[in-house]
Design a protein around this motif. Structure first.
Motif, PDB file in Angstrom:
ATOM      1  N   THR A  56       0.544  -1.219   0.132  1.00  0.00           N
ATOM      2  CA  THR A  56       0.030  -0.208  -0.100  1.00  0.00           C
ATOM      3  C   THR A  56       0.861   1.122   0.003  1.00  0.00           C
ATOM      4  OG1 THR A  56      -2.006  -0.975   1.249  1.00  0.00           O
ATOM      5  CG2 THR A  56      -1.787   1.412   1.394  1.00  0.00           C
ATOM      6  N   THR A  57       0.436   2.084  -0.922  1.00  0.00           N
ATOM      7  CA  THR A  57       1.118   3.454  -0.823  1.00  0.00           C
ATOM      8  C   THR A  57       0.348   4.453  -0.349  1.00  0.00           C
ATOM      9  OG1 THR A  57       0.744   3.846  -3.031  1.00  0.00           O
ATOM     10  CG2 THR A  57       2.474   2.779  -2.960  1.00  0.00           C
ATOM     11  N   VAL A  58       1.062   5.463   0.495  1.00  0.00           N
ATOM     12  CA  VAL A  58       0.281   6.733   0.932  1.00  0.00           C
ATOM     13  C   VAL A  58       1.077   7.851   0.762  1.00  0.00           C
ATOM     14  CG1 VAL A  58      -0.642   7.638   2.968  1.00  0.00           C
ATOM     15  CG2 VAL A  58      -0.606   5.231   2.955  1.00  0.00           C
ATOM     16  N   THR A  59       0.279   8.805  -0.182  1.00  0.00           N
ATOM     17  CA  THR A  59       1.304   9.952  -0.471  1.00  0.00           C
ATOM     18  C   THR A  59       0.715  11.103  -0.383  1.00  0.00           C
ATOM     19  OG1 THR A  59       2.040   8.653  -2.475  1.00  0.00           O
ATOM     20  CG2 THR A  59       2.361  10.780  -2.329  1.00  0.00           C
ATOM     21  N   PRO A  60       1.057  12.162   0.608  1.00  0.00           N
ATOM     22  CA  PRO A  60       0.535  13.238   0.928  1.00  0.00           C
ATOM     23  C   PRO A  60       0.589  13.949  -0.352  1.00  0.00           C
ATOM     24  CG  PRO A  60       2.457  12.879   2.607  1.00  0.00           C
ATOM     25  CD  PRO A  60       2.372  11.787   1.416  1.00  0.00           C
ATOM     26  N   LEU A  61      -0.792  14.670  -0.736  1.00  0.00           N
ATOM     27  CA  LEU A  61      -0.850  15.694  -1.748  1.00  0.00           C
ATOM     28  C   LEU A  61      -1.748  16.835  -1.361  1.00  0.00           C
ATOM     29  CD1 LEU A  61      -3.226  14.217  -4.299  1.00  0.00           C
ATOM     30  CD2 LEU A  61      -3.157  13.408  -2.194  1.00  0.00           C
ATOM     31  N   VAL A 120      -4.042   7.312  -1.303  1.00  0.00           N
ATOM     32  CA  VAL A 120      -3.810   5.794  -0.856  1.00  0.00           C
ATOM     33  C   VAL A 120      -4.169   4.978  -1.864  1.00  0.00           C
ATOM     34  CG1 VAL A 120      -4.239   4.248   0.897  1.00  0.00           C
ATOM     35  CG2 VAL A 120      -4.421   6.470   1.600  1.00  0.00           C
ATOM     36  N   LYS A 121      -3.089   3.958  -2.200  1.00  0.00           N
ATOM     37  CA  LYS A 121      -3.431   3.061  -3.491  1.00  0.00           C
ATOM     38  C   LYS A 121      -2.863   1.543  -2.486  1.00  0.00           C
ATOM     39  CE  LYS A 121      -2.384   6.064  -7.232  1.00  0.00           C
ATOM     40  NZ  LYS A 121      -1.313   6.315  -8.310  1.00  0.00           N
ATOM     41  N   PRO A 122      -4.272   0.977  -2.258  1.00  0.00           N
ATOM     42  CA  PRO A 122      -3.896  -0.591  -2.031  1.00  0.00           C
ATOM     43  C   PRO A 122      -3.169  -1.403  -3.063  1.00  0.00           C
ATOM     44  CG  PRO A 122      -6.149  -0.005  -1.501  1.00  0.00           C
ATOM     45  CD  PRO A 122      -5.460   1.161  -2.277  1.00  0.00           C
ATOM     46  N   GLN A 123      -2.454  -2.239  -2.693  1.00  0.00           N
ATOM     47  CA  GLN A 123      -1.689  -3.036  -3.933  1.00  0.00           C
ATOM     48  C   GLN A 123      -2.887  -3.885  -4.409  1.00  0.00           C
ATOM     49  OE1 GLN A 123       0.789  -6.174  -2.469  1.00  0.00           O
ATOM     50  NE2 GLN A 123       2.254  -5.816  -4.182  1.00  0.00           N
ATOM     51  N   GLY A 124      -2.780  -3.663  -5.979  1.00  0.00           N
ATOM     52  CA  GLY A 124      -3.601  -4.410  -6.679  1.00  0.00           C
ATOM     53  C   GLY A 124      -4.988  -3.797  -6.529  1.00  0.00           C
ATOM     54  N   SER A 125      -5.437  -2.618  -6.261  1.00  0.00           N
ATOM     55  CA  SER A 125      -6.604  -2.217  -5.985  1.00  0.00           C
ATOM     56  C   SER A 125      -7.535  -1.964  -7.104  1.00  0.00           C
ATOM     57  CB  SER A 125      -6.735  -0.501  -5.402  1.00  0.00           C
ATOM     58  OG  SER A 125      -5.963   0.236  -6.347  1.00  0.00           O
ATOM     59  N   PHE A 157      -9.722   2.636   5.270  1.00  0.00           N
ATOM     60  CA  PHE A 157     -10.842   2.432   4.289  1.00  0.00           C
ATOM     61  C   PHE A 157     -10.420   1.965   3.171  1.00  0.00           C
ATOM     62  CE2 PHE A 157     -13.630   4.070   1.017  1.00  0.00           C
ATOM     63  CZ  PHE A 157     -14.852   3.920   1.479  1.00  0.00           C
ATOM     64  N   ALA A 158      -9.351   2.449   2.400  1.00  0.00           N
ATOM     65  CA  ALA A 158      -8.797   2.098   1.243  1.00  0.00           C
ATOM     66  C   ALA A 158      -8.580   0.465   1.225  1.00  0.00           C
ATOM     67  CB  ALA A 158      -7.433   2.863   0.711  1.00  0.00           C
ATOM     68  N   GLU A 159      -7.897   0.150   2.171  1.00  0.00           N
ATOM     69  CA  GLU A 159      -7.408  -1.389   2.331  1.00  0.00           C
ATOM     70  C   GLU A 159      -8.781  -2.287   2.321  1.00  0.00           C
ATOM     71  OE1 GLU A 159      -2.812  -1.049   3.512  1.00  0.00           O
ATOM     72  OE2 GLU A 159      -4.223  -1.391   5.344  1.00  0.00           O
ATOM     73  N   GLY A 160      -9.594  -1.744   3.172  1.00  0.00           N
ATOM     74  CA  GLY A 160     -10.774  -2.439   3.548  1.00  0.00           C
ATOM     75  C   GLY A 160     -11.813  -2.675   2.266  1.00  0.00           C
ATOM     76  N   THR A 161     -11.665  -1.527   1.420  1.00  0.00           N
ATOM     77  CA  THR A 161     -12.470  -1.532   0.382  1.00  0.00           C
ATOM     78  C   THR A 161     -11.920  -2.007  -1.107  1.00  0.00           C
ATOM     79  OG1 THR A 161     -12.347   0.816   0.105  1.00  0.00           O
ATOM     80  CG2 THR A 161     -14.142   0.344   1.441  1.00  0.00           C
ATOM     81  N   ASP A 162     -10.720  -1.907  -0.844  1.00  0.00           N
ATOM     82  CA  ASP A 162      -9.828  -2.370  -2.098  1.00  0.00           C
ATOM     83  C   ASP A 162      -9.868  -1.068  -3.120  1.00  0.00           C
ATOM     84  OD1 ASP A 162      -7.906  -3.754  -3.487  1.00  0.00           O
ATOM     85  OD2 ASP A 162      -9.449  -4.914  -4.620  1.00  0.00           O
ATOM     86  N   LEU A 163      -9.836  -0.008  -2.768  1.00  0.00           N
ATOM     87  CA  LEU A 163     -10.196   1.202  -3.496  1.00  0.00           C
ATOM     88  C   LEU A 163      -9.179   2.456  -3.550  1.00  0.00           C
ATOM     89  CD1 LEU A 163     -12.552   2.025  -5.264  1.00  0.00           C
ATOM     90  CD2 LEU A 163     -13.707   3.083  -3.483  1.00  0.00           C
TER      91      LEU A 163
END
Length: 329
Positions: free
Chosen positions: A69-74, A84-89, A121-127
């Motif tokens: 999972t990547t978490v990038t401030p912007l 937030v991008k979960p792996q393989g989202s 949330f992103a990891e739970g929803t794969d989004l």
């Protein structure tokens, strides 16, 4: 005239055997926290101190990002956020993205706590998720937080089709999410494909039945959040739909909506009433009420947010099913 009521003698309400052992343990842990464990602030300095203290606890109790999972401030629309991008989202393949609005009583959950909640949330929803670190009271009351949400949505529309956008929110974020949609609609913007609301604080007048029947039963919200509502609203009419989206005019349209709460959630009435308001206008709305679940889920305060019990994992599974069933152009 005296309001008709029913009086119930003091009684014990057991944790039901119908839920998992993990869920019963979490209910007991949360119930053991004294209602006055955190002193309520009396001034701006007090609010700042309490917010900082609670945000550190929130950050510490949510699991770190999973491997991949990547978490990038912007910044998006001039507002701080976390990409937030979960792996393989699943969103990476079809361009879908979620604008996520965190909870925290309109005052807490900012900064790194926002990033942690968006990651959960992103990891739970794969989004693929943009967690918006919107401004909050005591320094930025309404309408600043909602303005930030609208600005971010505007900016997202510059690079994404509206049918590829999902707007989601938990608790206070579950207020801002539909308020954002109402503002966007009223300002002539195209609407997102769907809205996901988890235990939303969608009626700041707190007029629902569960604010009476579940007071003292919900182990997370041990008292009405009246002080934080007053701080957020800053004297504005609480029945304004941009403050209490429950009272919006849905005949003008609203996206397909997922709603979740629990039978011990102080915001149960908020959620079921909003579901009925949407259904009355033939807007597709899907309500999920979980047995004995308090505000925010069984794992909201311990061990990595909503991943702490089978029931909490079921919440995310239902969100994934909801998103998978949405029509794609």
């Amino acid at each position: 005239m005296t309001q008709p009521s029913v009086t119930i003698a003091s009684r014990d309400i057991p944790y039901p055997a119908s839920i998992s052992e993990e869920a019963r343990e979490k209910l007991a842990m949360m119930a053991a926290i004294p209602a006055d464990a955190i002193e309520r602030p009396q001034d701006t300095a007090g609010w700042d101190a309490m917010i900082g203290y609670v945000d550190e606890i929130l950050f510490a109790t949510i699991a770190p990002p999973a491997a991949g999972t990547t978490v990038t401030p912007l910044e998006i629309g001039g507002v701080a956020a976390f990409d937030v991008k979960p792996q393989g989202s699943s969103g990476e393949a079809d361009g879908r993205i979620c604008l996520f609005l965190h909870g925290g009583g309109f005052t807490m959950g900012g900064g790194k706590a926002c990033g942690a909640m968006a990651t959960a949330f992103a990891e739970g929803t794969d989004l693929h998720t943009i967690g918006l670190d919107y401004r909050m009271p005591p320094h930025f009351p309404y309408p600043a937080p909602l303005d930030d949400c609208v600005a971010a949505y505007w900016a997202l529309l510059e690079t994404r089709r509206p049918e590829d956008i999902v707007v989601a929110g938990t608790s206070a974020g579950g207020n801002l999410a539909p308020a954002l949609v109402l503002r966007a609609r009223d300002e002539g913007l195209p609407l997102p494909s769907a809205v996901v609301l988890l235990s939303p604080e969608i009626d700041l007048t707190e007029s629902g039945d569960s604010f009476e029947t579940l007071m003292g039963v919900d182990p997370v919200l041990k008292a009405r959040p009246t002080d934080s509502i007053e701080l957020y609203a800053a004297g504005h009419d609480l029945s304004d739909p941009y403050l209490s989206p429950l009272f919006g005019d849905f005949a003008k349209g609203f996206p397909t909506t997922f709603l979740q709460c629990g039978t011990r959630d102080l915001f149960l009435s908020n959620t079921v009433r909003f579901h009925r308001a949407l259904r009355k206008q033939d807007i597709p709305a899907f309500l999920h009420v979980f047995e004995a679940m308090p505000h925010g889920g069984f794992g909201a305060m311990f061990e990595g947010g909503l991943g702490a019990s089978p029931e909490d994992r079921d919440v995310y599974e239902e969100v994934r099913r909801f998103l998978a069933a949405l029509p794609r152009a």
